[in-house]
Scaffold this motif. Structure first.
Motif, PDB file in Angstrom:
ATOM      1  N   LEU A  70      -1.417  10.667   6.483  1.00 58.07           N
ATOM      2  CA  LEU A  70      -1.442   9.694   4.606  1.00 58.07           C
ATOM      3  C   LEU A  70      -0.748   9.535   3.822  1.00 58.07           C
ATOM      4  N   THR A  71      -0.301   8.464   3.790  1.00 55.86           N
ATOM      5  CA  THR A  71       0.748   7.979   3.229  1.00 55.86           C
ATOM      6  C   THR A  71       0.381   6.972   1.950  1.00 55.86           C
ATOM      7  N   LEU A  72       1.065   7.575   0.289  1.00 57.01           N
ATOM      8  CA  LEU A  72       1.160   7.127  -0.792  1.00 57.01           C
ATOM      9  C   LEU A  72       1.343   5.415  -0.980  1.00 57.01           C
ATOM     10  N   ASN A  73       0.821   4.501  -1.163  1.00 57.46           N
ATOM     11  CA  ASN A  73       1.214   2.707  -1.067  1.00 57.46           C
ATOM     12  C   ASN A  73       0.566   2.425  -2.327  1.00 57.46           C
ATOM     13  N   SER A  74       1.312   1.140  -2.953  1.00 59.64           N
ATOM     14  CA  SER A  74       0.857   0.518  -4.448  1.00 59.64           C
ATOM     15  C   SER A  74       0.811  -0.528  -3.903  1.00 59.64           C
ATOM     16  N   PHE A  75      -0.509  -0.932  -3.498  1.00 55.89           N
ATOM     17  CA  PHE A  75      -0.785  -2.609  -3.093  1.00 55.89           C
ATOM     18  C   PHE A  75      -0.321  -3.336  -4.827  1.00 55.89           C
ATOM     19  N   GLN A  76       0.126  -2.658  -6.083  1.00 58.56           N
ATOM     20  CA  GLN A  76      -0.422  -3.990  -6.722  1.00 58.56           C
ATOM     21  C   GLN A  76       1.372  -4.244  -7.117  1.00 58.56           C
ATOM     22  N   PRO A  97      -9.847   1.424  -3.241  1.00 63.63           N
ATOM     23  CA  PRO A  97      -9.262   2.815  -2.436  1.00 63.63           C
ATOM     24  C   PRO A  97      -9.271   0.993  -1.242  1.00 63.63           C
ATOM     25  N   VAL A  98      -7.929   0.732  -0.330  1.00 67.71           N
ATOM     26  CA  VAL A  98      -7.109   0.223   0.466  1.00 67.71           C
ATOM     27  C   VAL A  98      -6.117   0.901   0.176  1.00 67.71           C
ATOM     28  N   ASP A 155      -1.284   4.139   4.958  1.00 64.72           N
ATOM     29  CA  ASP A 155      -0.926   3.863   3.787  1.00 64.72           C
ATOM     30  C   ASP A 155      -1.611   3.545   2.626  1.00 64.72           C
ATOM     31  N   ALA A 156      -2.049   4.500   2.112  1.00 65.84           N
ATOM     32  CA  ALA A 156      -3.344   4.749   0.943  1.00 65.84           C
ATOM     33  C   ALA A 156      -2.609   4.216  -0.341  1.00 65.84           C
ATOM     34  N   SER A 157      -3.731   3.280  -1.153  1.00 66.38           N
ATOM     35  CA  SER A 157      -4.004   3.743  -2.485  1.00 66.38           C
ATOM     36  C   SER A 157      -3.607   4.716  -3.205  1.00 66.38           C
ATOM     37  N   LYS A 158      -3.581   5.101  -4.770  1.00 67.94           N
ATOM     38  CA  LYS A 158      -4.229   6.066  -5.507  1.00 67.94           C
ATOM     39  C   LYS A 158      -5.298   6.453  -5.146  1.00 67.94           C
ATOM     40  N   ALA A 159      -5.808   5.484  -5.210  1.00 69.77           N
ATOM     41  CA  ALA A 159      -7.616   5.712  -5.138  1.00 69.77           C
ATOM     42  C   ALA A 159      -7.936   6.778  -4.452  1.00 69.77           C
ATOM     43  N   VAL A 160      -7.835   5.751  -3.216  1.00 70.64           N
ATOM     44  CA  VAL A 160      -7.400   7.293  -1.509  1.00 70.64           C
ATOM     45  C   VAL A 160      -7.535   8.764  -2.039  1.00 70.64           C
TER      46      VAL A 160
END
Length: 180
Positions: A70-76, A97-98, A155-160
């Motif tokens: 799991l890695t952190l990503n911003s989809f904004q 959660p995306v 690669d997941a959003s902060k919500a995840v």
């Protein structure tokens, strides 16, 4: 009958590699990002000029308990994810959660807008697949001058990360996932 042990050993090695997932498909040479390019939000790496990066066209097989990183990503908009998500051409708030999946798991978009269940830290969360974490290309403008993804990335959003109770400063975490 005489057996060719060298040939048998080569087949055994190929079988083991295939059974464990997939092999690299090539390499790309890194290019230095122009000034102001390569958003390093969430600890994203920037390509290094001249360094070779491994590429993949496949990912390990998916099962009921698929191991991944799991890695952190911003989809904004203006986040480190770059442009809008490939599945719906939209940006997604960090509170949603995306995820983006490595190329092999993304399967040409066949998982688009479907949910997966991610488990770690004794918790689980459902997240919607909205993008590909490209394992075949990188180090260019389209990929924000970031290296290609490994073949086992969610690669997941902060919500995840928050739903799983994970520290967002660690960079990456071992998880399991499956189609929801």
């Amino acid at each position: 009958m005489k057996m060719n042990y060298g040939l048998a050993a080569a087949f055994l090695v190929l079988f083991i590699v295939h059974a464990q997932g997939c092999s690299p498909s090539g390499k790309i040479r890194g290019r230095k990002a122009p000034p102001g390019q390569c958003n390093q939000e969430n600890g994203s790496d920037c390509c290094k000029k001249g360094k070779f990066y491994t590429t993949y066209k496949c990912s390990p097989p998916v099962n009921d308990n698929t191991k991944a990183t799991l890695t952190l990503n911003s989809f904004q908009k203006n986040g480190d994810g770059g442009g809008p998500s490939e599945c719906d051409n939209q940006y997604h708030d960090d509170d949603t959660p995306v995820v983006a999946l490595s190329t092999g798991w993304y399967k040409g978009g066949s998982r688009c807008l479907n949910k997966i269940t991610i488990s770690a830290n004794g918790r689980s969360v459902d997240a919607m697949v909205v993008d590909e974490c490209d394992s075949t290309m990188g180090c260019d403008n389209e990929h924000d001058y970031q290296p290609p993804c490994k073949n086992n990335i969610v690669d997941a959003s902060k919500a995840v990360w928050e739903a799983l109770g994970l520290d967002q400063n660690v960079g990456e975490v071992d998880i399991t996932w499956t189609d929801a």
